[in-house]
Write a protein that holds these residues in place. Structure first.
Motif, PDB file in Angstrom:
ATOM      1  N   VAL A  85      12.963  96.332  -6.308  1.00 44.27           N
ATOM      2  CA  VAL A  85      12.285  95.036  -6.311  1.00 44.27           C
ATOM      3  C   VAL A  85      13.098  93.986  -7.055  1.00 44.27           C
ATOM      4  O   VAL A  85      13.725  94.267  -8.072  1.00 44.27           O
ATOM      5  CB  VAL A  85      10.871  95.116  -6.939  1.00 44.27           C
ATOM      6  N   GLU A  86      13.079  92.782  -6.501  1.00 46.46           N
ATOM      7  CA  GLU A  86      13.499  91.599  -7.235  1.00 46.46           C
ATOM      8  C   GLU A  86      12.224  90.894  -7.673  1.00 46.46           C
ATOM      9  O   GLU A  86      11.207  90.960  -6.977  1.00 46.46           O
ATOM     10  CB  GLU A  86      14.328  90.664  -6.361  1.00 46.46           C
ATOM     11  N   VAL A  87      12.281  90.235  -8.813  1.00 48.12           N
ATOM     12  CA  VAL A  87      11.100  89.554  -9.344  1.00 48.12           C
ATOM     13  C   VAL A  87      11.452  88.113  -9.675  1.00 48.12           C
ATOM     14  O   VAL A  87      12.476  87.840 -10.325  1.00 48.12           O
ATOM     15  CB  VAL A  87      10.562  90.268 -10.606  1.00 48.12           C
TER      16      VAL A  87
ATOM     17  N   THR B 178      12.073  94.817  -1.594  1.00 46.83           N
ATOM     18  CA  THR B 178      10.840  94.059  -1.835  1.00 46.83           C
ATOM     19  C   THR B 178      11.106  92.956  -2.849  1.00 46.83           C
ATOM     20  O   THR B 178      11.859  93.149  -3.805  1.00 46.83           O
ATOM     21  CB  THR B 178       9.730  94.987  -2.372  1.00 46.83           C
ATOM     22  N   VAL B 179      10.485  91.802  -2.628  1.00 44.57           N
ATOM     23  CA  VAL B 179      10.588  90.680  -3.564  1.00 44.57           C
ATOM     24  C   VAL B 179       9.188  90.347  -4.074  1.00 44.57           C
ATOM     25  O   VAL B 179       8.268  90.104  -3.280  1.00 44.57           O
ATOM     26  CB  VAL B 179      11.212  89.438  -2.902  1.00 44.57           C
ATOM     27  N   VAL B 180       9.023  90.349  -5.390  1.00 45.80           N
ATOM     28  CA  VAL B 180       7.742  90.037  -6.026  1.00 45.80           C
ATOM     29  C   VAL B 180       7.800  88.604  -6.550  1.00 45.80           C
ATOM     30  O   VAL B 180       8.710  88.254  -7.311  1.00 45.80           O
ATOM     31  CB  VAL B 180       7.435  91.013  -7.176  1.00 45.80           C
ATOM     32  N   VAL B 181       6.834  87.787  -6.149  1.00 43.71           N
ATOM     33  CA  VAL B 181       6.761  86.388  -6.591  1.00 43.71           C
ATOM     34  C   VAL B 181       5.556  86.235  -7.511  1.00 43.71           C
ATOM     35  O   VAL B 181       4.409  86.248  -7.060  1.00 43.71           O
ATOM     36  CB  VAL B 181       6.649  85.427  -5.388  1.00 43.71           C
ATOM     37  N   GLU B 182       5.824  86.126  -8.804  1.00 52.57           N
ATOM     38  CA  GLU B 182       4.764  85.959  -9.800  1.00 52.57           C
ATOM     39  C   GLU B 182       4.847  84.532 -10.331  1.00 52.57           C
ATOM     40  O   GLU B 182       5.431  84.264 -11.374  1.00 52.57           O
ATOM     41  CB  GLU B 182       4.933  86.994 -10.929  1.00 52.57           C
TER      42      GLU B 182
ATOM     43  N   VAL C  19       3.154  88.573  -3.113  1.00 53.18           N
ATOM     44  CA  VAL C  19       2.682  87.421  -3.881  1.00 53.18           C
ATOM     45  C   VAL C  19       1.635  87.903  -4.881  1.00 53.18           C
ATOM     46  O   VAL C  19       0.666  88.577  -4.511  1.00 53.18           O
ATOM     47  CB  VAL C  19       2.082  86.353  -2.948  1.00 53.18           C
ATOM     48  N   VAL C  20       1.843  87.556  -6.147  1.00 50.28           N
ATOM     49  CA  VAL C  20       0.935  87.976  -7.213  1.00 50.28           C
ATOM     50  C   VAL C  20      -0.045  86.850  -7.522  1.00 50.28           C
ATOM     51  O   VAL C  20       0.370  85.697  -7.764  1.00 50.28           O
ATOM     52  CB  VAL C  20       1.719  88.340  -8.489  1.00 50.28           C
ATOM     53  N   GLY C  21      -1.323  87.156  -7.517  1.00 50.24           N
ATOM     54  CA  GLY C  21      -2.338  86.165  -7.862  1.00 50.24           C
ATOM     55  C   GLY C  21      -2.245  85.759  -9.324  1.00 50.24           C
ATOM     56  O   GLY C  21      -1.700  86.482 -10.166  1.00 50.24           O
TER      57      GLY C  21
END
Length: 268
Positions: A82-84, A149-153, A188-190
């Protein structure tokens, strides 16, 4: 007067060779060196005796000490990479987030374990809004993405400063267009709890974000359930300021994030 060392040729009946006669008691000098040789022999005998005594006192290694040694077995790391991209909630006290030097108050530090995720890079900055990330995407997105996977927080600072959800949504779409992954690889993180804001307002914001994620084919997660109380505010033991997780909160958030992202990936 004769010297003490005299070479004399004594004629013999057969006219034999001359004999060198030395001083002393008339013994002939033969050039041998007996004393050094004896010393060397004594040293060798002594060393051999010591080695023999040591060897005789050795105990054989227990059989189990040999049989219990297991051969090395290579195991490939099969965890999702994952990239964040995030704000101070992701950054925490990291010394160099993009290089993987994350601190204990960053939830990214707690993604690991055999059932977790493998962090391979990204970008995080305290105070960053989604609108800022979109305008800087060409500079902050990893040029050669290798993560699956890319996580967008992001979004906490947008809502916390009174931003409009529509501006956030437009920026989110713009930012994700710079990611070299399929839509199903974007998570996408809430927005998490913010004690100074009405929990219902945050819930309404997140509901619209989830609907947008479903529309675009992104994955949506909200890993804050164990960190909020019944009213939607932070559980006090997990935060120091009602906005950011402390070390304990980051540990819970990281574990929840890994679990929910892996579950979402399994269902896509």
């Amino acid at each position: 007067m004769r010297s003490r060392m005299t070479a004399m040729a004594r004629p013999g009946r057969g006219c034999g060779p001359a004999v060198l006669v030395g001083t002393g008691r008339g013994r002939a000098y033969d050039g041998h060196m007996k004393r050094p040789v004896l010393l060397v022999l004594l040293v060798l005998i002594t060393v051999a005796a010591v080695v023999a005594v040591w060897w005789s006192g050795r105990q054989p290694a227990p059989e189990g000490a040999v049989n219990d040694v297991k051969p090395f077995q290579y195991q490939a790391d099969t965890r999702p990479t994952v990239e964040v991209y995030g704000d101070s909630i992701s950054q925490g006290d990291s010394s160099n987030f993009s290089s993987g030097n994350t601190g204990p108050t960053s939830w990214v530090s707690h993604l690991g374990g055999p059932d977790g995720l493998r962090f391979v890079g990204g970008y995080a900055r305290p105070g960053m809004k989604m609108t800022e990330a979109a305008s800087e995407a060409s500079n902050i997105v990893v040029p050669q993405q290798t993560a699956s996977t890319v996580v967008v927080e992001l979004g906490t600072n947008d809502i916390n400063t009174g931003g409009e959800w529509s501006d956030f949504a437009e920026a989110l779409e713009d930012f994700t267009s710079h990611l070299d992954v399929e839509p199903s690889g974007i998570v996408v993180v809430g927005v998490g709890p913010i004690d100074r804001l009405d929990p219902d307002a945050i819930a309404a914001w997140n509901e619209r974000t989830q609907d947008l994620a479903d529309e675009k084919g992104w994955l949506y997660v909200w890993p804050f359930s164990d960190l909020t109380d019944a009213d939607g505010y932070w559980v006090p033991e997990y935060t120091e300021d009602g906005l950011h997780p402390n070390k304990s909160g980051a540990q819970v958030l990281g574990a929840n994030m890994a679990e929910e992202v892996r579950a979402a990936l399994a269902e896509r």
